[in-house]
Enzyme design. Structure first.
Site, PDB file in Angstrom:
ATOM      1  N   HIS A  95      -0.492  -9.405  -0.994  1.00 15.21           N
ATOM      2  CA  HIS A  95      -0.457  -8.874  -2.328  1.00 15.21           C
ATOM      3  C   HIS A  95       1.437  -8.429  -1.491  1.00 15.21           C
ATOM      4  O   HIS A  95       1.678  -8.229  -0.622  1.00 15.21           O
ATOM      5  CB  HIS A  95      -0.742  -7.539  -2.529  1.00 15.21           C
ATOM      6  CG  HIS A  95      -1.069  -6.554  -1.685  1.00 15.21           C
ATOM      7  ND1 HIS A  95      -0.634  -5.634  -0.975  1.00 15.21           N
ATOM      8  CD2 HIS A  95      -2.056  -6.872  -0.309  1.00 15.21           C
ATOM      9  CE1 HIS A  95      -1.048  -4.711   0.015  1.00 15.21           C
ATOM     10  NE2 HIS A  95      -2.015  -5.562   0.518  1.00 15.21           N
ATOM     11  N   ASN A 153       6.147  -0.762   3.328  1.00 11.82           N
ATOM     12  CA  ASN A 153       5.357  -0.804   4.680  1.00 11.82           C
ATOM     13  C   ASN A 153       5.616  -0.412   6.165  1.00 11.82           C
ATOM     14  O   ASN A 153       5.348  -0.214   6.825  1.00 11.82           O
ATOM     15  CB  ASN A 153       4.006  -1.365   5.474  1.00 11.82           C
ATOM     16  CG  ASN A 153       2.746  -1.633   3.308  1.00 11.82           C
ATOM     17  OD1 ASN A 153       3.049  -0.504   2.769  1.00 11.82           O
ATOM     18  ND2 ASN A 153       1.770  -2.267   3.484  1.00 11.82           N
ATOM     19  N   TYR A 169      -5.596  10.209   9.966  1.00 13.52           N
ATOM     20  CA  TYR A 169      -6.375   8.884   9.215  1.00 13.52           C
ATOM     21  C   TYR A 169      -7.039   8.426   9.959  1.00 13.52           C
ATOM     22  O   TYR A 169      -6.493   7.870  11.121  1.00 13.52           O
ATOM     23  CB  TYR A 169      -4.933   7.978   8.406  1.00 13.52           C
ATOM     24  CG  TYR A 169      -4.776   7.123   7.725  1.00 13.52           C
ATOM     25  CD1 TYR A 169      -7.018   6.191   6.946  1.00 13.52           C
ATOM     26  CD2 TYR A 169      -5.500   5.599   8.460  1.00 13.52           C
ATOM     27  CE1 TYR A 169      -6.885   5.932   6.469  1.00 13.52           C
ATOM     28  CE2 TYR A 169      -6.156   4.543   7.679  1.00 13.52           C
ATOM     29  CZ  TYR A 169      -6.981   5.239   6.736  1.00 13.52           C
ATOM     30  OH  TYR A 169      -7.630   3.212   6.265  1.00 13.52           O
ATOM     31  N   THR A 188       1.139  -0.877   0.135  1.00 11.50           N
ATOM     32  CA  THR A 188      -0.065   0.219  -0.283  1.00 11.50           C
ATOM     33  C   THR A 188       0.483   0.910   0.230  1.00 11.50           C
ATOM     34  O   THR A 188       0.748   2.047  -1.561  1.00 11.50           O
ATOM     35  CB  THR A 188      -0.778  -0.013   1.036  1.00 11.50           C
ATOM     36  OG1 THR A 188      -1.515  -0.858   1.169  1.00 11.50           O
ATOM     37  CG2 THR A 188      -1.545   1.106   1.607  1.00 11.50           C
ATOM     38  N   ASP A 204      -9.801  -4.064   0.368  1.00 14.40           N
ATOM     39  CA  ASP A 204      -8.732  -4.433   0.720  1.00 14.40           C
ATOM     40  C   ASP A 204      -8.726  -5.601   1.342  1.00 14.40           C
ATOM     41  O   ASP A 204      -8.062  -6.319   1.783  1.00 14.40           O
ATOM     42  CB  ASP A 204      -6.849  -3.597   0.749  1.00 14.40           C
ATOM     43  CG  ASP A 204      -6.254  -3.755   1.324  1.00 14.40           C
ATOM     44  OD1 ASP A 204      -5.635  -4.495   0.183  1.00 14.40           O
ATOM     45  OD2 ASP A 204      -5.278  -3.354   2.423  1.00 14.40           O
TER      46      ASP A 204
HETATM   47  P1  AMP Z   1      -1.652  -2.876   3.852  1.00 16.11           P
HETATM   48  O1  AMP Z   1      -0.951  -3.183   4.281  1.00 16.11           O
HETATM   49  O2  AMP Z   1      -0.732  -3.206   2.198  1.00 16.11           O
HETATM   50  O3  AMP Z   1      -2.369  -3.916   2.553  1.00 16.11           O
HETATM   51  O4  AMP Z   1      -1.967  -1.904   3.687  1.00 16.11           O
HETATM   52  C1  AMP Z   1      -3.666  -0.559   4.061  1.00 16.11           C
HETATM   53  C2  AMP Z   1      -3.742  -0.711   5.404  1.00 16.11           C
HETATM   54  O5  AMP Z   1      -2.760   0.852   5.221  1.00 16.11           O
HETATM   55  C3  AMP Z   1      -4.998  -0.129   5.650  1.00 16.11           C
HETATM   56  O6  AMP Z   1      -5.979  -0.830   5.925  1.00 16.11           O
HETATM   57  C4  AMP Z   1      -4.609   1.139   6.544  1.00 16.11           C
HETATM   58  O7  AMP Z   1      -4.721   0.211   8.017  1.00 16.11           O
HETATM   59  C5  AMP Z   1      -3.240   1.398   6.509  1.00 16.11           C
HETATM   60  N1  AMP Z   1      -3.233   2.725   5.880  1.00 16.11           N
HETATM   61  C6  AMP Z   1      -4.633   3.176   4.908  1.00 16.11           C
HETATM   62  N2  AMP Z   1      -3.559   4.676   4.535  1.00 16.11           N
HETATM   63  C7  AMP Z   1      -3.199   5.118   5.083  1.00 16.11           C
HETATM   64  C8  AMP Z   1      -3.186   6.171   6.019  1.00 16.11           C
HETATM   65  N3  AMP Z   1      -3.162   7.497   5.474  1.00 16.11           N
HETATM   66  N4  AMP Z   1      -2.201   6.363   7.209  1.00 16.11           N
HETATM   67  C9  AMP Z   1      -1.885   5.625   8.375  1.00 16.11           C
HETATM   68  N5  AMP Z   1      -1.807   4.126   7.649  1.00 16.11           N
HETATM   69  C10 AMP Z   1      -2.858   3.762   6.205  1.00 16.11           C
HETATM   70 ZN    ZN Z   2      -2.925  -1.576  -0.212  1.00 13.83          ZN
HETATM   71 ZN    ZN Z   3      -3.453  -4.981   1.271  1.00 15.91          ZN
END
Ligand code: AMP
Ligand code: ZN
Ligand code: ZN
Length: 410
Positions: free
Chosen positions: A347, A100, A165, A79, A201
């Site tokens: 992913h 991340n 956020y 992400t 997601d």
């Molecule tokens: P992933 O682990 O790559 O699937 O990342 C998705 C997660 O990123 C979401 O479920 C959120 O908890 C986190 N996320 C998305 N946008 C933000 C943001 N602006 N600040 C902090 N965390 C975020």
């Molecule tokens: Zn994502």
């Molecule tokens: Zn994800």
């Protein structure tokens, strides 16, 4: 006592509302806005999810605008690296948000994400210029209800309006906020607006990409987009704003019987491991990179690389935040520590797997109508968006030529 309880309740409500409230920037002498650009990200919306169900509102965009065959992610297909590539035009090794979760040796600190993350709100981590900073520097307003790092001060600059956020505001309320911002007048009106949905997601991880729950989440987001389109229609703005919808990556099944247990191959006391699932980065405690590297050779469904030998196609090497050993799994396989299980969907894999592709659809005065185009890489969107807003881009890895096929004037 009763009064005390009432006061306490009011105080708690105040705290909650503060933590979710909009933040505004101080006064600057802004210029007249350009044609507004709305950028929306739907986290984890795989390129082919439109085929899963009826999406009447997405169709209003696609049929009157453009659809790319897919949006190629940068490695790793996670992400934060991808959202930051979209809004800086840089590869992760050049924008600094290489994953991340990662370690910075000069700060001696770990970066991490999620609601409440202090690091994700700290501009010191980002090493390239986000589009909202480019916009604000050129005296146009940016207003954002959620985008990774939009709640950080970067180069001393913040969006004119932004939110810290939080997962809780409804999808409809996010679209409602964009419409309210478009109602502002004169130099108060934003040129760049952005928002973000996490639901597709979250559900994709929890139930897998082929679940009915994912179909339902696609419908939820389609409804929210419908709300935005109706609001634009009502205001007579449908052909006065450019609307771009993207996603950061796709999603693939990660079955529980496709696990590589890292402890079967190396002694975990000898290393620090970072991440897990589609990839793991490894830092040996001593200097013995070679031994660990050899122990991870020739393991089925994986590849191991020393940082400097990571294939050039990944554009992932010249940053101190990348660890000495990169251990990656084939599509659908998960590298885990003992006792850890993958979620049903994930992913983070090699962007060459089609399952990692996201979406790029758009409509508005700048875009061709009813046009289907090729897959493009997400690093090229920054230059395109700057061009749509008539602002000068900062240094980046993308090229305007790559997106011209989607634009009316090319
Ligand atoms: P992933 O682990 O790559 O699937 O990342 C998705 C997660 O990123 C979401 O479920 C959120 O908890 C986190 N996320 C998305 N946008 C933000 C943001 N602006 N600040 C902090 N965390 C975020
Ligand atoms: Zn994502
Ligand atoms: Zn994800």
């Amino acid at each position: 006592m009763k009064n005390f309880k009432v006061l306490l309740t009011l105080f708690l409500l105040f705290i909650v509302s503060c933590s979710e409230s909009m933040k505004s920037n101080s006064s600057t002498n802004y210029l007249e806005p350009s044609t507004p650009l709305i950028l929306i990200s739907i986290d984890g919306f795989r390129w082919d999810y439109f085929n899963k169900t009826d999406t009447p509102n997405f169709d209003r965009i696609i049929n009157n605008g453009i659809q790319a065959e897919g949006l190629k992610t940068v490695y790793p297909s996670k992400t934060f690296p991808n959202h930051i590539s979209i809004i800086t035009g840089n590869y992760p090794s050049n924008h600094g948000i290489i994953s991340n979760y990662f370690y910075d040796p000069s700060f001696d600190e770990y970066y991490y994400i999620g609601a409440g993350s202090v690091a994700a709100q700290d501009g010191k981590w980002i090493q390239a210029e986000p589009i909202w900073v480019t916009v604000e520097k050129q005296l146009k307003r940016a207003m954002i209800m959620f985008w990774p790092m939009s709640d950080a001060e970067i180069e001393g600059i913040r969006p004119s309006e932004y939110y810290v956020y939080s997962d809780s505001p409804t999808n409809i309320s996010r679209m409602e906020q964009l419409l309210k911002w478009l109602d502002l007048e004169g130099t108060n009106r934003p040129t760049f607006l952005a928002s973000y949905f996490s639901i597709v997601d979250t559900i994709g991880h929890r139930y897998g990409p082929n679940s009915q729950e994912v179909v339902d989440s696609i419908k939820d987001v389609d409804d929210a987009i419908g709300h935005l389109l109706d609001g634009l229609d009502k205001r007579g703005l449908m052909n006065e704003v450019n609307l771009v919808i993207v996603s950061d990556h796709g999603m693939v099944d990660t079955p529980a019987d496709q696990i590589i247990n890292i402890a079967d191959y190396i002694n975990l006391d000898d290393v620090v491991t970072i991440g897990g699932g589609p990839f793991m980065e490894i830092r040996p405690n001593g200097n013995d990179i070679e031994t660990i590297y050899q122990q991870l050779q020739n393991i089925e469904h994986t590849q191991v690389y020393k940082k400097d030998d990571f294939p050039a196609k990944f554009n992932y090497s010249n940053n101190d935040r990348i660890e000495p050993i990169i251990f990656i799994a084939n599509e659908g396989w998960s590298i885990q520590k003992p006792g850890r299980n993958p979620s049903p969907g994930s992913h983070g894999y090699d962007p060459d797997y089609k399952s990692m592709d996201g979406i790029f659809i758009a409509r508005g005065p700048a875009f061709k109508e009813n046009f289907k185009g090729p897959v493009i890489q997400n690093i090229h969107l920054y230059e395109m968006m700057c061009s749509l807003m008539n602002i000068n881009p900062a240094q980046n890895d993308g090229s305007l030529d790559e997106t011209k096929v989607f634009l009316k004037q090319n």
